[in-house]
Write an enzyme that holds these catalytic residues in place. Structure first.
Site, PDB file in Angstrom:
ATOM      1  N   ASN A 171      14.240   2.398  33.777  1.00  0.00           N
ATOM      2  CA  ASN A 171      12.791   2.599  33.619  1.00  0.00           C
ATOM      3  C   ASN A 171      12.083   2.817  34.962  1.00  0.00           C
ATOM      4  O   ASN A 171      11.052   3.494  35.017  1.00  0.00           O
ATOM      5  CB  ASN A 171      12.170   1.457  32.820  1.00  0.00           C
ATOM      6  CG  ASN A 171      12.452   1.624  31.327  1.00  0.00           C
ATOM      7  OD1 ASN A 171      13.006   2.640  30.913  1.00  0.00           O
ATOM      8  ND2 ASN A 171      12.079   0.645  30.530  1.00  0.00           N
TER       9      ASN A 171
ATOM     10  N   HIS B   3       3.290 -10.258  31.190  1.00  0.00           N
ATOM     11  CA  HIS B   3       3.616 -10.010  29.788  1.00  0.00           C
ATOM     12  C   HIS B   3       5.036 -10.511  29.577  1.00  0.00           C
ATOM     13  O   HIS B   3       5.946 -10.087  30.240  1.00  0.00           O
ATOM     14  CB  HIS B   3       3.539  -8.502  29.525  1.00  0.00           C
ATOM     15  CG  HIS B   3       3.793  -8.125  28.106  1.00  0.00           C
ATOM     16  ND1 HIS B   3       3.110  -8.690  27.052  1.00  0.00           N
ATOM     17  CD2 HIS B   3       4.626  -7.222  27.573  1.00  0.00           C
ATOM     18  CE1 HIS B   3       3.539  -8.145  25.928  1.00  0.00           C
ATOM     19  NE2 HIS B   3       4.466  -7.252  26.213  1.00  0.00           N
TER      20      HIS B   3
HETATM   21  O1  TXD Z   1       2.457  -4.981  25.551  1.00  0.00           O
HETATM   22  C1  TXD Z   1       3.182  -4.099  25.948  1.00  0.00           C
HETATM   23  N1  TXD Z   1       3.005  -3.591  27.155  1.00  0.00           N
HETATM   24  C2  TXD Z   1       4.259  -3.573  25.086  1.00  0.00           C
HETATM   25  C3  TXD Z   1       5.270  -2.769  25.707  1.00  0.00           C
HETATM   26  C4  TXD Z   1       4.289  -3.797  23.697  1.00  0.00           C
HETATM   27  C5  TXD Z   1       5.215  -3.156  22.913  1.00  0.00           C
HETATM   28  C6  TXD Z   1       6.215  -2.261  23.458  1.00  0.00           C
HETATM   29  N2  TXD Z   1       6.210  -2.155  24.861  1.00  0.00           N
HETATM   30  C7  TXD Z   1       7.032  -1.171  25.561  1.00  0.00           C
HETATM   31  O2  TXD Z   1       6.444   0.128  25.363  1.00  0.00           O
HETATM   32  C8  TXD Z   1       8.442  -0.980  25.066  1.00  0.00           C
HETATM   33  O3  TXD Z   1       9.269  -1.989  25.561  1.00  0.00           O
HETATM   34  C9  TXD Z   1       8.756   0.371  25.669  1.00  0.00           C
HETATM   35  O4  TXD Z   1       9.096   0.228  27.051  1.00  0.00           O
HETATM   36  C10 TXD Z   1       7.437   1.123  25.604  1.00  0.00           C
HETATM   37  C11 TXD Z   1       7.387   2.209  24.554  1.00  0.00           C
HETATM   38  O5  TXD Z   1       7.621   1.677  23.278  1.00  0.00           O
HETATM   39  P1  TXD Z   1       7.930   2.646  22.025  1.00  0.00           P
HETATM   40  O6  TXD Z   1       8.101   1.761  20.849  1.00  0.00           O
HETATM   41  O7  TXD Z   1       6.959   3.759  21.968  1.00  0.00           O
HETATM   42  O8  TXD Z   1       9.342   3.218  22.484  1.00  0.00           O
HETATM   43  P2  TXD Z   1      10.117   4.511  21.977  1.00  0.00           P
HETATM   44  O9  TXD Z   1       9.758   4.818  20.558  1.00  0.00           O
HETATM   45  O10 TXD Z   1      11.534   4.318  22.348  1.00  0.00           O
HETATM   46  O11 TXD Z   1       9.505   5.695  22.868  1.00  0.00           O
HETATM   47  C12 TXD Z   1       9.793   5.866  24.207  1.00  0.00           C
HETATM   48  C13 TXD Z   1       9.777   7.363  24.473  1.00  0.00           C
HETATM   49  C14 TXD Z   1      10.906   8.138  23.777  1.00  0.00           C
HETATM   50  O12 TXD Z   1      10.369   9.145  22.962  1.00  0.00           O
HETATM   51  C15 TXD Z   1      11.723   8.710  24.943  1.00  0.00           C
HETATM   52  O13 TXD Z   1      12.261  10.014  24.655  1.00  0.00           O
HETATM   53  C16 TXD Z   1      10.665   8.781  26.025  1.00  0.00           C
HETATM   54  O14 TXD Z   1       9.928   7.582  25.890  1.00  0.00           O
HETATM   55  N3  TXD Z   1      11.174   8.916  27.376  1.00  0.00           N
HETATM   56  C17 TXD Z   1      10.550   9.647  28.306  1.00  0.00           C
HETATM   57  N4  TXD Z   1       9.400  10.356  28.244  1.00  0.00           N
HETATM   58  C18 TXD Z   1       9.026  10.998  29.371  1.00  0.00           C
HETATM   59  N5  TXD Z   1       9.724  10.945  30.540  1.00  0.00           N
HETATM   60  C19 TXD Z   1      10.868  10.228  30.626  1.00  0.00           C
HETATM   61  N6  TXD Z   1      11.551  10.218  31.762  1.00  0.00           N
HETATM   62  C20 TXD Z   1      11.315   9.553  29.468  1.00  0.00           C
HETATM   63  N7  TXD Z   1      12.407   8.784  29.220  1.00  0.00           N
HETATM   64  C21 TXD Z   1      12.308   8.398  27.916  1.00  0.00           C
END
Ligand code: TXD
Length: 319
Positions: free
Chosen positions: A96, A176
């Site tokens: 990440n 968090h």
């Molecule tokens: O309170 C809080 N801050 C949180 C944090 C509460 C709930 C979830 N939280 C975190 O949010 C969770 O641990 C994840 O790190 C993020 C995103 O959660 P989400 O449920 O949306 O995760 P997904 O569905 O796996 O989506 C992540 C997307 C996915 O489509 C990947 O293809 C994309 O991120 N991804 C990227 N996008 C752009 N650029 C890069 N490099 C990349 N790598 C993966």
């Protein structure tokens, strides 16, 4: 006046929900960006087709090219991977962190004037890294966790007291995660301190302690039920409330992860504290009086954030 532009970096569960809410609330045109090809485009197409039914005419597009987030007013970052079985915390941090580098540079090169809200976990370290990599001023890069954690706390308190959630004002500080600090002394039911309300309702201190603990593990409880992912509706709603506070210069006091320089005995770290969010982003950290126990708990939380930052610095020598 031109419409605002909302860029969502990461088109997963939270990203898609953010796009839906932004369109429903008319915040502006939405660009969904993701490295996965087809996902942002597919979600954008699906969401666009809500327009005729809901009556919104925001443009919602999907992209794999950072050039498309150019000029965004608000960027909400959910990009990254979730921890999978067999992956250590450092493995996750390493992956990440690289994602934050790419995203930070994409923001720096395309929309350096944006207000950036980071959601990616581990939140306090990722928002710090995103600020470092993007080079944006610290008041324009904030992390979302406290609004969600406070909403969870408020939900559980409302259920316990049998009152409307609208009357509950609950406060969570710190990082968090397991070390977050739900602050009972500043939580009220329509102005009535929670501890007084507990006495009125005959609710014991132990029961309040259980509610605090449930709040701390609120994310894990949902992961345990969903099994294949983490919470996304309330995280998205929480980030949208922060975006609205900025876009409409609301001067709301929201618990957010912001760079704290001096207050709460913290220097140069991102930690969850109450902050005024308005047109200048994170405008002012509000330092509240904490009890000795709350202070000690906050320190544990701050130490956990420091440890994560040290791990990030060990993984990336440019930090
Ligand atoms: O309170 C809080 N801050 C949180 C944090 C509460 C709930 C979830 N939280 C975190 O949010 C969770 O641990 C994840 O790190 C993020 C995103 O959660 P989400 O449920 O949306 O995760 P997904 O569905 O796996 O989506 C992540 C997307 C996915 O489509 C990947 O293809 C994309 O991120 N991804 C990227 N996008 C752009 N650029 C890069 N490099 C990349 N790598 C993966």
């Amino acid at each position: 006046m031109a419409r605002k532009k909302i860029a969502l970096v990461g088109a997963g569960n939270i990203g898609g929900t953010l796009a839906h809410l932004a369109a429903l609330k008319g915040l502006g045109d939405v660009v969904l960006f993701d490295v996965a090809e087809g996902i942002p485009q597919g979600k954008a197409l699906d969401l666009s087709q809500c327009g005729p039914v809901e009556g919104f005419d925001a443009s919602i597009t999907g992209s794999n090219d950072y050039a498309d987030i150019a000029g965004a007013d608000v960027v909400i970052v959910t990009a990254g991977v979730a921890r999978k079985p067999g992956m250590s915390r450092d493995d996750l941090l390493g992956i990440n962190l690289k994602v934050m580098k790419a995203v930070g540079e994409g923001i720096r090169d395309n929309c350096p004037d944006a207000f950036v809200i980071c959601i990616t976990n581990p939140l306090d370290a990722m928002v710090w890294a995103l600020r470092e990599f993007s080079g944006l001023p610290a008041n324009k890069v904030v992390g979302m966790a406290g609004v969600l954690d406070s909403a969870r706390f408020a939900t559980f308190l409302a259920w316990e007291f049998g009152v409307s959630v609208k009357d509950v004002n609950a406060f969570v500080l710190g990082g968090h995660g397991d070390t977050m600090v739900p602050v009972l002394s500043y939580s009220t039911i329509n102005g009535i301190p929670v501890k007084d309300m507990a006495k009125i309702k005959g609710i014991s201190e132990d029961r309040l302690g259980e509610i605090v603990q449930r709040t701390r593990s609120g994310g894990g409880e949902i992961v345990g039920l969903l099994k294949t992912g983490s919470a996304f509706y309330a995280p998205a709603t929480s980030a949208i409330s922060m975006a609205e506070a900025y876009l409409y210069d609301q001067k709301r006091i929201l618990p957010c992860a912001v760079q704290v320089d001096g207050k709460y005995g913290v220097d140069g770290l991102y930690v969850g504290v109450p902050v005024v969010i308005g047109a200048n982003g994170a405008e002012e950290v509000i330092e509240i009086n904490l009890t000795d126990e709350e202070k000690a708990n906050l320190q544990v939380s701050v130490d956990a954030v420091k440890e994560l930052l040290d791990a990030c610095k060990a993984l990336d020598s440019s930090l």
